[in-house]
Design a protein around this motif. Structure first.
Motif, PDB file in Angstrom:
ATOM      1  N   PHE A  91      29.780  27.283  40.029  1.00  0.00           N
ATOM      2  CA  PHE A  91      30.648  28.430  40.273  1.00  0.00           C
ATOM      3  C   PHE A  91      31.674  28.156  41.370  1.00  0.00           C
ATOM      4  CE2 PHE A  91      31.854  32.425  42.212  1.00  0.00           C
ATOM      5  CZ  PHE A  91      32.029  33.280  41.137  1.00  0.00           C
ATOM      6  N   MET A  92      31.235  27.673  42.515  1.00  0.00           N
ATOM      7  CA  MET A  92      32.128  27.492  43.649  1.00  0.00           C
ATOM      8  C   MET A  92      33.179  26.421  43.369  1.00  0.00           C
ATOM      9  SD  MET A  92      31.234  29.725  45.882  1.00  0.00           S
ATOM     10  CE  MET A  92      31.747  29.223  47.511  1.00  0.00           C
ATOM     11  N   THR A  93      32.775  25.336  42.716  1.00  0.00           N
ATOM     12  CA  THR A  93      33.727  24.276  42.391  1.00  0.00           C
ATOM     13  C   THR A  93      34.776  24.776  41.409  1.00  0.00           C
ATOM     14  OG1 THR A  93      32.000  22.607  42.719  1.00  0.00           O
ATOM     15  CG2 THR A  93      33.961  21.933  41.490  1.00  0.00           C
ATOM     16  N   ALA A  94      34.319  25.520  40.395  1.00  0.00           N
ATOM     17  CA  ALA A  94      35.248  26.058  39.404  1.00  0.00           C
ATOM     18  C   ALA A  94      36.203  27.069  40.034  1.00  0.00           C
ATOM     19  CB  ALA A  94      34.467  26.700  38.261  1.00  0.00           C
ATOM     20  N   LEU A  95      35.698  27.873  40.967  1.00  0.00           N
ATOM     21  CA  LEU A  95      36.546  28.857  41.641  1.00  0.00           C
ATOM     22  C   LEU A  95      37.624  28.164  42.469  1.00  0.00           C
ATOM     23  CD1 LEU A  95      37.274  31.724  42.484  1.00  0.00           C
ATOM     24  CD2 LEU A  95      35.464  31.619  44.214  1.00  0.00           C
ATOM     25  N   ARG A  96      37.239  27.129  43.190  1.00  0.00           N
ATOM     26  CA  ARG A  96      38.231  26.402  43.999  1.00  0.00           C
ATOM     27  C   ARG A  96      39.315  25.774  43.122  1.00  0.00           C
ATOM     28  NH1 ARG A  96      33.612  25.014  47.191  1.00  0.00           N
ATOM     29  NH2 ARG A  96      33.262  23.152  45.917  1.00  0.00           N
ATOM     30  N   ALA A  97      38.927  25.314  41.927  1.00  0.00           N
ATOM     31  CA  ALA A  97      39.871  24.621  41.053  1.00  0.00           C
ATOM     32  C   ALA A  97      40.756  25.576  40.264  1.00  0.00           C
ATOM     33  CB  ALA A  97      39.101  23.717  40.080  1.00  0.00           C
ATOM     34  N   ALA A  98      40.384  26.845  40.203  1.00  0.00           N
ATOM     35  CA  ALA A  98      41.154  27.803  39.414  1.00  0.00           C
ATOM     36  C   ALA A  98      42.534  28.021  40.025  1.00  0.00           C
ATOM     37  CB  ALA A  98      40.413  29.129  39.318  1.00  0.00           C
ATOM     38  N   GLU A  99      43.529  28.124  39.173  1.00  0.00           N
ATOM     39  CA  GLU A  99      44.881  28.397  39.639  1.00  0.00           C
ATOM     40  C   GLU A  99      45.049  29.859  40.028  1.00  0.00           C
ATOM     41  OE1 GLU A  99      49.027  27.442  40.289  1.00  0.00           O
ATOM     42  OE2 GLU A  99      47.226  26.206  40.057  1.00  0.00           O
ATOM     43  N   ARG A 100      44.438  30.753  39.237  1.00  0.00           N
ATOM     44  CA  ARG A 100      44.596  32.189  39.476  1.00  0.00           C
ATOM     45  C   ARG A 100      43.405  32.944  38.911  1.00  0.00           C
ATOM     46  NH1 ARG A 100      47.454  36.281  36.446  1.00  0.00           N
ATOM     47  NH2 ARG A 100      48.204  34.676  35.011  1.00  0.00           N
ATOM     48  N   ILE A 101      42.931  33.947  39.623  1.00  0.00           N
ATOM     49  CA  ILE A 101      41.874  34.835  39.146  1.00  0.00           C
ATOM     50  C   ILE A 101      42.484  36.226  38.996  1.00  0.00           C
ATOM     51  CG2 ILE A 101      39.620  35.854  39.593  1.00  0.00           C
ATOM     52  CD1 ILE A 101      39.531  32.860  39.045  1.00  0.00           C
ATOM     53  N   SER A 102      42.557  36.700  37.765  1.00  0.00           N
ATOM     54  CA  SER A 102      43.222  37.978  37.516  1.00  0.00           C
ATOM     55  C   SER A 102      42.242  39.140  37.386  1.00  0.00           C
ATOM     56  CB  SER A 102      44.071  37.888  36.249  1.00  0.00           C
ATOM     57  OG  SER A 102      43.285  37.465  35.142  1.00  0.00           O
ATOM     58  N   VAL A 103      40.993  38.858  36.973  1.00  0.00           N
ATOM     59  CA  VAL A 103      40.013  39.923  36.779  1.00  0.00           C
ATOM     60  C   VAL A 103      38.655  39.465  37.315  1.00  0.00           C
ATOM     61  CG1 VAL A 103      38.783  41.365  35.096  1.00  0.00           C
ATOM     62  CG2 VAL A 103      41.185  40.785  34.711  1.00  0.00           C
ATOM     63  N   ALA A 104      37.973  40.357  38.014  1.00  0.00           N
ATOM     64  CA  ALA A 104      36.596  40.109  38.452  1.00  0.00           C
ATOM     65  C   ALA A 104      35.727  41.251  37.961  1.00  0.00           C
ATOM     66  CB  ALA A 104      36.518  40.015  39.974  1.00  0.00           C
ATOM     67  N   GLN A 105      34.628  40.904  37.313  1.00  0.00           N
ATOM     68  CA  GLN A 105      33.659  41.904  36.859  1.00  0.00           C
ATOM     69  C   GLN A 105      32.406  41.771  37.713  1.00  0.00           C
ATOM     70  OE1 GLN A 105      33.157  41.071  32.647  1.00  0.00           O
ATOM     71  NE2 GLN A 105      34.657  42.624  32.095  1.00  0.00           N
ATOM     72  N   LEU A 106      31.997  42.879  38.336  1.00  0.00           N
ATOM     73  CA  LEU A 106      30.799  42.910  39.169  1.00  0.00           C
ATOM     74  C   LEU A 106      29.715  43.696  38.440  1.00  0.00           C
ATOM     75  CD1 LEU A 106      32.453  43.756  42.607  1.00  0.00           C
ATOM     76  CD2 LEU A 106      32.080  41.498  41.578  1.00  0.00           C
ATOM     77  N   PHE A 107      28.559  43.099  38.278  1.00  0.00           N
ATOM     78  CA  PHE A 107      27.421  43.754  37.650  1.00  0.00           C
ATOM     79  C   PHE A 107      26.544  44.317  38.763  1.00  0.00           C
ATOM     80  CE2 PHE A 107      29.140  40.873  34.627  1.00  0.00           C
ATOM     81  CZ  PHE A 107      28.822  41.352  33.363  1.00  0.00           C
ATOM     82  N   VAL A 108      26.572  45.630  38.909  1.00  0.00           N
ATOM     83  CA  VAL A 108      25.904  46.302  40.013  1.00  0.00           C
ATOM     84  C   VAL A 108      24.664  47.026  39.499  1.00  0.00           C
ATOM     85  CG1 VAL A 108      26.191  48.006  41.856  1.00  0.00           C
ATOM     86  CG2 VAL A 108      28.144  46.615  41.128  1.00  0.00           C
ATOM     87  N   GLU A 109      23.577  46.958  40.244  1.00  0.00           N
ATOM     88  CA  GLU A 109      22.339  47.618  39.830  1.00  0.00           C
ATOM     89  C   GLU A 109      22.588  49.107  39.599  1.00  0.00           C
ATOM     90  OE1 GLU A 109      19.339  46.779  42.690  1.00  0.00           O
ATOM     91  OE2 GLU A 109      19.586  44.613  42.546  1.00  0.00           O
ATOM     92  N   LYS A 110      22.059  49.629  38.497  1.00  0.00           N
ATOM     93  CA  LYS A 110      22.385  51.004  38.088  1.00  0.00           C
ATOM     94  C   LYS A 110      21.877  52.050  39.081  1.00  0.00           C
ATOM     95  CE  LYS A 110      18.317  51.668  35.102  1.00  0.00           C
ATOM     96  NZ  LYS A 110      17.875  51.913  33.713  1.00  0.00           N
ATOM     97  N   ARG A 111      20.894  51.713  39.891  1.00  0.00           N
ATOM     98  CA  ARG A 111      20.374  52.695  40.840  1.00  0.00           C
ATOM     99  C   ARG A 111      21.428  53.090  41.876  1.00  0.00           C
ATOM    100  NH1 ARG A 111      19.136  50.092  45.561  1.00  0.00           N
ATOM    101  NH2 ARG A 111      18.905  47.834  45.462  1.00  0.00           N
ATOM    102  N   VAL A 112      22.475  52.248  42.019  1.00  0.00           N
ATOM    103  CA  VAL A 112      23.534  52.553  42.975  1.00  0.00           C
ATOM    104  C   VAL A 112      24.260  53.834  42.583  1.00  0.00           C
ATOM    105  CG1 VAL A 112      25.735  51.721  43.925  1.00  0.00           C
ATOM    106  CG2 VAL A 112      23.820  50.139  43.627  1.00  0.00           C
ATOM    107  N   LEU A 113      24.316  54.136  41.283  1.00  0.00           N
ATOM    108  CA  LEU A 113      25.006  55.348  40.826  1.00  0.00           C
ATOM    109  C   LEU A 113      24.454  56.607  41.479  1.00  0.00           C
ATOM    110  CD1 LEU A 113      25.583  54.900  36.986  1.00  0.00           C
ATOM    111  CD2 LEU A 113      27.323  55.304  38.727  1.00  0.00           C
ATOM    112  N   GLY A 114      23.150  56.673  41.591  1.00  0.00           N
ATOM    113  CA  GLY A 114      22.544  57.873  42.146  1.00  0.00           C
ATOM    114  C   GLY A 114      22.168  57.753  43.604  1.00  0.00           C
ATOM    115  N   SER A 115      22.599  56.668  44.240  1.00  0.00           N
ATOM    116  CA  SER A 115      22.235  56.451  45.639  1.00  0.00           C
ATOM    117  C   SER A 115      23.314  56.988  46.560  1.00  0.00           C
ATOM    118  CB  SER A 115      22.052  54.950  45.888  1.00  0.00           C
ATOM    119  OG  SER A 115      23.320  54.300  45.840  1.00  0.00           O
TER     120      SER A 115
END
Length: 294
Positions: free
Chosen positions: A168-192
């Motif tokens: 992951f880290m090597t690929a991120l450093r080599a990327a020219e541009r990151i246009s979208v990031a998707q974060l998978f967040v534990e569902k319990r956060v919704l009601g917290s």
């Protein structure tokens, strides 16, 4: 039986509409079954510009160790090319009996692991076979008819991105541009206390998906993305996974996923007596890559 080395590449296949990415695993599986049940004539496409014909040879839908796999074989040929034959022993020549509308059949193998958020695909790279771009073009030509059959009025298409072989880290450093990031967040956060939006129950998915987008032609800050990944690695966050979409230095679409697993660039496969890859052999190797142990 002789053997040969074959290169594998890794791809993420999803639905897309503009900059929006989504995936419906049930709809995608129905689409593959739709394609499999088309007539042989409807499965055949001719690329007149490149004198190449492409057709679906077979699709096998299998379940192994809790994974749903689609093992797919494409066949293709280059036509309008029928030179004389030449002997490799004495150099003699004889006229070919191959018609101009015929060509040597080439097989290309791919296997999709259907997950909740993508079709994770291992693809056999063939110079004389079908490219992944050709596969996506082929499927998108058939997608419209499927959506009409399903009475779906939305307009979207299949989209594929390379999963880099680096971590992951090597690929991120080599990327020219990151246009979208998707974060998978534990569902319990919704009601917290974090969001306090709603209560969740067993019927909802395990993760809440949060999407961050850069401004047009800009990139999300890599430093923040690195910190998020490091937090996941140390289990110090409610974020369970991060997936990034962007471009590499060659302007090719890439997907970088914190769940990226084992990478094998080449595998040794068996060949049939006539020099064609044995399909059982290459699919067995691909299964190992996808985590099937038996």
């Amino acid at each position: 039986m002789s053997v040969q080395r074959r290169k594998l590449s890794y791809w993420s296949i999803e639905f897309a509409s503009g900059d929006e990415h989504h995936f419906d695993s049930q709809l995608f599986c129905r689409f593959l079954n739709y394609v499999d049940n088309l007539s042989e004539e409807d499965k055949l496409f001719r690329d007149e510009k490149n004198n190449k014909a492409v057709a679906l040879s077979s699709i096998r839908d299998e379940r192994k160790q809790g994974l749903r796999l689609f093992k797919i074989i494409f066949k293709s040929c280059k036509y309008n090319h029928s030179p004389d034959y030449m002997s490799s022993t004495d150099g003699s020549e004889r006229p070919t009996d191959k018609r101009l509308d015929e060509g040597d059949k080439e097989l290309t193998h791919m296997c999709m692991r259907i997950d909740g958020s993508e079709a994770y695909t291992v693809f056999e790279e063939r110079r004389n076979g079908v490219t992944m771009g050709g596969v996506i073009k082929y499927f998108n030509k058939l997608l419209h008819g499927f959506l009409v059959q399903e009475d779906i009025e939305e307009t979207f298409y299949l989209w594929a991105s390379i999963i880099p072989p680096d971590d992951f880290m090597t690929a991120l450093r080599a990327a020219e541009r990151i246009s979208v990031a998707q974060l998978f967040v534990e569902k319990r956060v919704l009601g917290s206390g974090y969001l306090n939006l709603m209560d969740v129950d067993a019927n909802s998915q395990d993760d809440l998906l949060i999407t961050l987008k850069s401004k047009p032609r800009q990139s999300l800050p890599k430093r923040a993305l690195r910190k998020t990944f490091q937090a996941i690695a140390t289990e110090g966050t409610e974020i369970s996974r991060i997936r990034l979409y962007g471009k590499d230095i060659n302007k090719m679409n890439i997907t970088i996923d914190s769940l990226g697993g084992k990478r094998i660039e080449e595998v040794t496969v068996d060949l049939t007596p006539n020099g064609v890859v044995d399909s059982y052999s290459i699919f067995a190797k691909i299964e190992e890559v996808l985590g099937v142990t038996e």
